[in-house]
Design an enzyme around this catalytic site. Structure first.
Site, PDB file in Angstrom:
ATOM      1  N   SER A 295      34.267  56.980   1.952  1.00  0.00           N
ATOM      2  CA  SER A 295      34.778  57.106   3.328  1.00  0.00           C
ATOM      3  C   SER A 295      33.663  57.132   4.349  1.00  0.00           C
ATOM      4  O   SER A 295      32.730  57.921   4.240  1.00  0.00           O
ATOM      5  CB  SER A 295      35.570  58.408   3.487  1.00  0.00           C
ATOM      6  OG  SER A 295      36.571  58.504   2.540  1.00  0.00           O
TER       7      SER A 295
ATOM      8  N   HIS B   6      44.828  50.257   3.248  1.00  0.00           N
ATOM      9  CA  HIS B   6      43.914  49.641   4.202  1.00  0.00           C
ATOM     10  C   HIS B   6      43.045  48.595   3.521  1.00  0.00           C
ATOM     11  O   HIS B   6      42.809  48.615   2.327  1.00  0.00           O
ATOM     12  CB  HIS B   6      43.077  50.668   4.975  1.00  0.00           C
ATOM     13  CG  HIS B   6      42.552  51.795   4.139  1.00  0.00           C
ATOM     14  ND1 HIS B   6      42.348  53.040   4.649  1.00  0.00           N
ATOM     15  CD2 HIS B   6      42.216  51.859   2.845  1.00  0.00           C
ATOM     16  CE1 HIS B   6      41.909  53.813   3.694  1.00  0.00           C
ATOM     17  NE2 HIS B   6      41.813  53.130   2.591  1.00  0.00           N
TER      18      HIS B   6
ATOM     19  N   HIS C   5      42.549  55.046  -3.491  1.00  0.00           N
ATOM     20  CA  HIS C   5      42.684  56.495  -3.736  1.00  0.00           C
ATOM     21  C   HIS C   5      44.056  56.825  -4.331  1.00  0.00           C
ATOM     22  O   HIS C   5      45.065  56.239  -3.939  1.00  0.00           O
ATOM     23  CB  HIS C   5      42.548  57.277  -2.432  1.00  0.00           C
ATOM     24  CG  HIS C   5      41.200  57.190  -1.805  1.00  0.00           C
ATOM     25  ND1 HIS C   5      40.918  56.297  -0.813  1.00  0.00           N
ATOM     26  CD2 HIS C   5      40.059  57.895  -2.016  1.00  0.00           C
ATOM     27  CE1 HIS C   5      39.657  56.440  -0.436  1.00  0.00           C
ATOM     28  NE2 HIS C   5      39.110  57.399  -1.154  1.00  0.00           N
TER      29      HIS C   5
ATOM     30  N   TYR D 178      45.683  59.428  -3.668  1.00  0.00           N
ATOM     31  CA  TYR D 178      46.546  60.056  -2.647  1.00  0.00           C
ATOM     32  C   TYR D 178      47.339  59.015  -1.850  1.00  0.00           C
ATOM     33  O   TYR D 178      48.310  59.348  -1.181  1.00  0.00           O
ATOM     34  CB  TYR D 178      45.766  60.985  -1.707  1.00  0.00           C
ATOM     35  CG  TYR D 178      44.683  60.334  -0.870  1.00  0.00           C
ATOM     36  CD1 TYR D 178      44.993  59.493   0.195  1.00  0.00           C
ATOM     37  CD2 TYR D 178      43.342  60.600  -1.134  1.00  0.00           C
ATOM     38  CE1 TYR D 178      43.990  58.912   0.966  1.00  0.00           C
ATOM     39  CE2 TYR D 178      42.336  60.025  -0.379  1.00  0.00           C
ATOM     40  CZ  TYR D 178      42.672  59.187   0.664  1.00  0.00           C
ATOM     41  OH  TYR D 178      41.680  58.613   1.413  1.00  0.00           O
ATOM     42  N   GLU D 179      46.923  57.752  -1.940  1.00  0.00           N
ATOM     43  CA  GLU D 179      47.674  56.684  -1.270  1.00  0.00           C
ATOM     44  C   GLU D 179      48.890  56.265  -2.079  1.00  0.00           C
ATOM     45  O   GLU D 179      49.648  55.398  -1.652  1.00  0.00           O
ATOM     46  CB  GLU D 179      46.763  55.465  -1.061  1.00  0.00           C
ATOM     47  CG  GLU D 179      45.631  55.737  -0.082  1.00  0.00           C
ATOM     48  CD  GLU D 179      44.588  54.623  -0.098  1.00  0.00           C
ATOM     49  OE1 GLU D 179      44.680  53.726   0.733  1.00  0.00           O
ATOM     50  OE2 GLU D 179      43.698  54.667  -0.964  1.00  0.00           O
TER      51      GLU D 179
ATOM     52  N   ALA E 100      32.376  60.919   0.232  1.00  0.00           N
ATOM     53  CA  ALA E 100      32.257  62.023   1.182  1.00  0.00           C
ATOM     54  C   ALA E 100      32.870  63.232   0.502  1.00  0.00           C
ATOM     55  O   ALA E 100      33.918  63.121  -0.125  1.00  0.00           O
ATOM     56  CB  ALA E 100      33.017  61.685   2.460  1.00  0.00           C
TER      57      ALA E 100
ATOM     58  N   MET F  58      38.206  63.512  -3.070  1.00  0.00           N
ATOM     59  CA  MET F  58      39.443  62.909  -3.577  1.00  0.00           C
ATOM     60  C   MET F  58      39.223  61.543  -4.225  1.00  0.00           C
ATOM     61  O   MET F  58      40.102  60.689  -4.207  1.00  0.00           O
ATOM     62  CB  MET F  58      40.461  62.797  -2.433  1.00  0.00           C
ATOM     63  CG  MET F  58      40.814  64.143  -1.813  1.00  0.00           C
ATOM     64  SD  MET F  58      41.851  63.959  -0.374  1.00  0.00           S
ATOM     65  CE  MET F  58      41.687  65.598   0.370  1.00  0.00           C
ATOM     66  N   SER F  59      38.039  61.357  -4.797  1.00  0.00           N
ATOM     67  CA  SER F  59      37.775  60.053  -5.426  1.00  0.00           C
ATOM     68  C   SER F  59      36.867  60.254  -6.638  1.00  0.00           C
ATOM     69  O   SER F  59      36.753  61.355  -7.158  1.00  0.00           O
ATOM     70  CB  SER F  59      37.088  59.128  -4.415  1.00  0.00           C
ATOM     71  OG  SER F  59      35.812  59.626  -4.082  1.00  0.00           O
TER      72      SER F  59
ATOM     73  N   ASN G 176      31.387  68.303   5.186  1.00  0.00           N
ATOM     74  CA  ASN G 176      32.011  69.505   5.764  1.00  0.00           C
ATOM     75  C   ASN G 176      31.830  70.675   4.815  1.00  0.00           C
ATOM     76  O   ASN G 176      31.498  70.490   3.639  1.00  0.00           O
ATOM     77  CB  ASN G 176      33.503  69.241   6.044  1.00  0.00           C
ATOM     78  CG  ASN G 176      34.282  68.848   4.806  1.00  0.00           C
ATOM     79  OD1 ASN G 176      33.899  67.933   4.093  1.00  0.00           O
ATOM     80  ND2 ASN G 176      35.343  69.559   4.531  1.00  0.00           N
TER      81      ASN G 176
ATOM     82  N   HIS H  68      39.648  65.878   8.973  1.00  0.00           N
ATOM     83  CA  HIS H  68      39.334  64.508   8.579  1.00  0.00           C
ATOM     84  C   HIS H  68      38.345  63.885   9.563  1.00  0.00           C
ATOM     85  O   HIS H  68      37.461  63.113   9.171  1.00  0.00           O
ATOM     86  CB  HIS H  68      40.610  63.677   8.495  1.00  0.00           C
ATOM     87  CG  HIS H  68      40.379  62.290   7.999  1.00  0.00           C
ATOM     88  ND1 HIS H  68      39.839  62.027   6.757  1.00  0.00           N
ATOM     89  CD2 HIS H  68      40.580  61.088   8.578  1.00  0.00           C
ATOM     90  CE1 HIS H  68      39.735  60.718   6.598  1.00  0.00           C
ATOM     91  NE2 HIS H  68      40.163  60.125   7.685  1.00  0.00           N
TER      92      HIS H  68
HETATM   93  N1  HPA Z   1      38.025  68.561   0.404  1.00  0.00           N
HETATM   94  C1  HPA Z   1      38.477  67.503  -0.287  1.00  0.00           C
HETATM   95  N2  HPA Z   1      38.043  66.274  -0.105  1.00  0.00           N
HETATM   96  C2  HPA Z   1      37.093  66.087   0.808  1.00  0.00           C
HETATM   97  C3  HPA Z   1      36.561  67.128   1.564  1.00  0.00           C
HETATM   98  C4  HPA Z   1      37.064  68.447   1.354  1.00  0.00           C
HETATM   99  O1  HPA Z   1      36.656  69.435   1.989  1.00  0.00           O
HETATM  100  N3  HPA Z   1      35.612  66.594   2.393  1.00  0.00           N
HETATM  101  C5  HPA Z   1      35.581  65.255   2.121  1.00  0.00           C
HETATM  102  N4  HPA Z   1      36.462  64.947   1.171  1.00  0.00           N
END
Ligand code: HPA
Length: 261
Positions: free
Chosen positions: A19, A50, A72, A74-75, A102, A199-200, A223, A233
């Site tokens: 991402s 996407h 992903h 989640y998609e 990320a 998430m990957s 983050n 996000h």
């Molecule tokens: N949690 C889950 N997936 C993520 C995060 C997070 O804090 N940051 C980037 N992808």
């Protein structure tokens, strides 16, 4: 079909960009671009779906295949669909894949903007990309050294030469999402030994090992959900893109040296 479009390019190493990191593929020369929709069987049935593309070209003189945009779970994709891009990379000859992503920090030592070399993973998606109907010697893939320890040194040396931010070594926790974690879940994953969460990657890593492709994993810490009492996000995408110049430099150096193991 893809091979026919590659000309003289023979990428032994491939990259999957996470991402906000797509810009790291901008400097490829002698580039061939193949939209995912042109790749037979490429999953496109997702909820978000996407666009993405495979770019094959040269970076610092080295042939490389880069997946810009991933699939992903989640998609709405299955684990097997999420693994498809990695299988394609294997089909076109990749022997090593660099999985980037990320990720949120679970470890107080890992701050936003830091990089983490993935040394191991915890697959919390509850699924596997391994298809029991595939003819093979065994479906029981060894994950004991899923992220090749011989390649850690290539990455740590490359980082020392190219980037001005910390590169930590740590364990990546892969969840399905798409919701971010509750504080209780974050504490649970930390207690379980996780250093970063996203998430990957975990499904792709399993598929790569099944195909006997060596795996390098690099997380960009975008983050700090424990400290920030949640995740946004927006933060994830913007902190990811800030790291693009360093990610480019790091990848180029890894590409130049990955065969020296
Ligand atoms: N949690 C889950 N997936 C993520 C995060 C997070 O804090 N940051 C980037 N992808």
């Amino acid at each position: 079909m893809i091979q026919g479009r590659l000309g003289q390019l023979r990428p032994a190493i491939a990259v999957v960009l996470g991402s906000g990191l797509g810009g790291a593929a901008d400097d490829l020369t002698d580039k061939v671009t193949i939209p995912y929709r042109d790749i037979p069987g490429f999953p496109t049935s997702g909820v978000i779906g996407h666009a993405g593309e495979l770019r094959v070209g040269k970076m610092g003189g080295v042939d490389v295949a880069i997946m810009v945009g991933r699939v992903h779970m989640y998609e709405g994709y299955s684990a097997s669909e999420a693994a498809f891009p990695v299988r394609v990379l294997g089909e076109i000859g990749a022997k090593t894949v660099v999985l980037t992503n990320a990720a949120g920090s679970l470890n107080p030592q890992l701050a936003t903007g830091d990089l983490m070399l993935i040394v191991d993973q915890i697959n919390m998606t509850g699924t596997s990309p391994i298809d029991m109907n595939t003819q093979r010697e065994t479906p029981f893939i060894d994950m004991g050294r899923a992220y090749d320890p011989q390649l850690w040194e290539v990455v740590t040396r490359a980082a020392a030469k190219t980037i001005n931010r910390p590169l930590h070594l740590g364990v990546y926790v892969g969840v399905k999402g798409p919701q971010y974690e509750t504080p209780a879940e974050l504490k649970f994953y930390r207690a379980a030994g996780g250093d970063a969460i996203g998430m990957s990657t975990v499904i792709e890593c399993i598929a790569a090992r099944e195909a006997d492709i060596a795996v390098i994993g690099v997380s960009v810490i975008t983050n700090m959900p424990l400290l920030e009492h949640g995740a946004s996000h927006q933060d994830v995408v913007s902190s990811g893109s800030e790291v693009i110049p360093d990610m480019k430099a790091l990848l180029a150096e890894v590409l130049a040296n990955h065969h020296h193991v």
